[in-house]
Scaffold this active site. Sequence first.
Site, short mmCIF file in Angstrom:
data_model
loop_
_atom_site.label_atom_id
_atom_site.label_comp_id
_atom_site.label_asym_id
_atom_site.label_seq_id
_atom_site.Cartn_x
_atom_site.Cartn_y
_atom_site.Cartn_z
CG ASP A 258 39.97 -52.45 -27.36
OD1 ASP A 258 40.97 -53.49 -27.44
OD2 ASP A 258 39.71 -51.88 -26.09
CD GLU A 293 41.90 -56.68 -28.96
OE1 GLU A 293 42.71 -56.85 -28.87
OE2 GLU A 293 40.45 -55.44 -28.59
#
Length: 596
Positions: A258, A293
């Site tokens: 993330d 990401e």
Amino acid sequence: MNRFSFGPVVSERGVLFRLWAPKQQRVDLVIDDRPPVRMDLAADGWHMHESPEAGIGSRYRFILADGIEVPDPASRHQPADVHGPSEVVSDQFDWRCQDWRGRPWSETIIYQLHVGAFSDLGTFLGVISRLDHLRDLGVTAIQLMPIADFPGSRNWGYDGVLPYAPESSYGRPEDLRALIDAAHLRGMSVFLDVVYNHFGPDGNYLPSYSPIFTDNHKTPWGAGINFDGEQARFVRDFIIENALYWIDEFRVDGLRLDAVHAIKDDSREHLLQELARRVRAVTRERPVHLVVENEENDSSLLSGGVDHADRLYTAQWNDDVHHVLHVAMTGEDFGYYADYADDRAKIGRGLAEGFVFQGEEMAYRGSPRGQPSAELPPTAFISFIQNHDQIGNRAFGDRMADTISVAALRAGAAIYLLSPQIPMIFMGEEWASRRPFPFFCDFPPELNELVRKGRREELARLPGFDGHAEDVPDPTAETSFLSAKLDWDAMGQGDHAEFLALYRRLIELRKAEIVPRLQGIGGHSGSYSLDGDVVHVTWRMGDGSRLILVANLDATTRPFHPLPATRRLFIEGEMTDQEIGPWSVLWAIEEPVSSI
């Protein structure tokens, strides 16, 4: 043999308990209901105690010098949530799928799901009950939103505080292993979403006894994690070993990291580089895929080939493709969407080259964004038209099926599911579910109020709210979470059944026509052009063929020029030899010329 530096070690002699607490001169250990015992202070801030009376099932906690009781930061199970005692669990499991060797990246079709909202049970075992649907759909990989133990009974997962412990409301560690085993038996890989850029706001006791944070770096959540300061070696190992733990003990096939742009590290070898290097060093026998990401669109993290063992990170979520398709399908142009509006060429660039912004100024940010990406293969990008962020960050968590025409939604699906980029479906998207996916969490009352206040302030900046967001779902209410539960009964009804048939058809076609041509595909494979407002994209595939996309993504009929020497793979919408209708998509293939 102990493979990890953190957490309890079970042996014939009992259990060795360990806590890295350099800020504490004394730490006591409580096992079950026995009196506390003082742990031995070892080198580098480690506190140790081996107990012959402890074993599998023992519950334990540490007591700091000021009397605060804390769980093990590397706890493998938290049966009473993040503030309760940790439990010693076995790392043994009777795996049924003994011959699983993973799947090559080129075959990947991802299905992102939230364990709590995916099934009525809201557990790991509940996911197992729906795996046959995913197999029949054609999915080859499931990606679980973060499962590290978080406070409360419901959360998106990005507020985890105990990264080694699967969320206890989802089940026990052996339930997660059973889910992964069941997916492997059905030929599906399993990816985990992991959060290494911050800890949640409730239940993180690490700052009390270790230098987990540093003031040298700032992140949206406060001080940065200490990856490059004094005693950072132990912090780095805590995170990197967590990645290895999921791969080794749970047999996961990949990790999605993330918001890596928020991982700040000035070390000679950045944490992301070391993590990838150490993962690659122990996963030579099967493909393990690392996905990022990255808001900065940093192409240096990505590899230059597909299915190569020496790659750094396998792929990145391609928000740019989502944004250009979303703007085209919905007409929305507020916020960052404004930078993707009124320019059909950006659709072509995102599909052909990966990033839309490759160093150009982005008005919404007020600064340049991205790096060149055309040299990367399309398989270095994961494309989608919906995901948890793009739905849940909307005021009501509403899905595209609620707001746009069926024709527009079908056209968007037809583009990204057949693109050479790796596709990702968000749960329920395949039957055009209209169930919302709002942001939800479950903190103590004072934190809940801060979340509600922050949510109102954030939404007040959106068009149409004028500072009033009273009608927006309360993110801390259980009803908001329950509203996100998938409507499985709708799957076979009306338009939903037609969408499901479309997704199955597209995935079947992808497996038959696109996947075999991805092997060997290289960089600079895509090119794009505009014919008026009709988008043309062409890729040179790994087998020498040319894959061609023609798309009219608006409500106006446009002139169409037939493609010579091609075989049409798929048509969505209306098309003649002179015109292409509204929301129409054509995929065609030009076979390579045989050499004589």
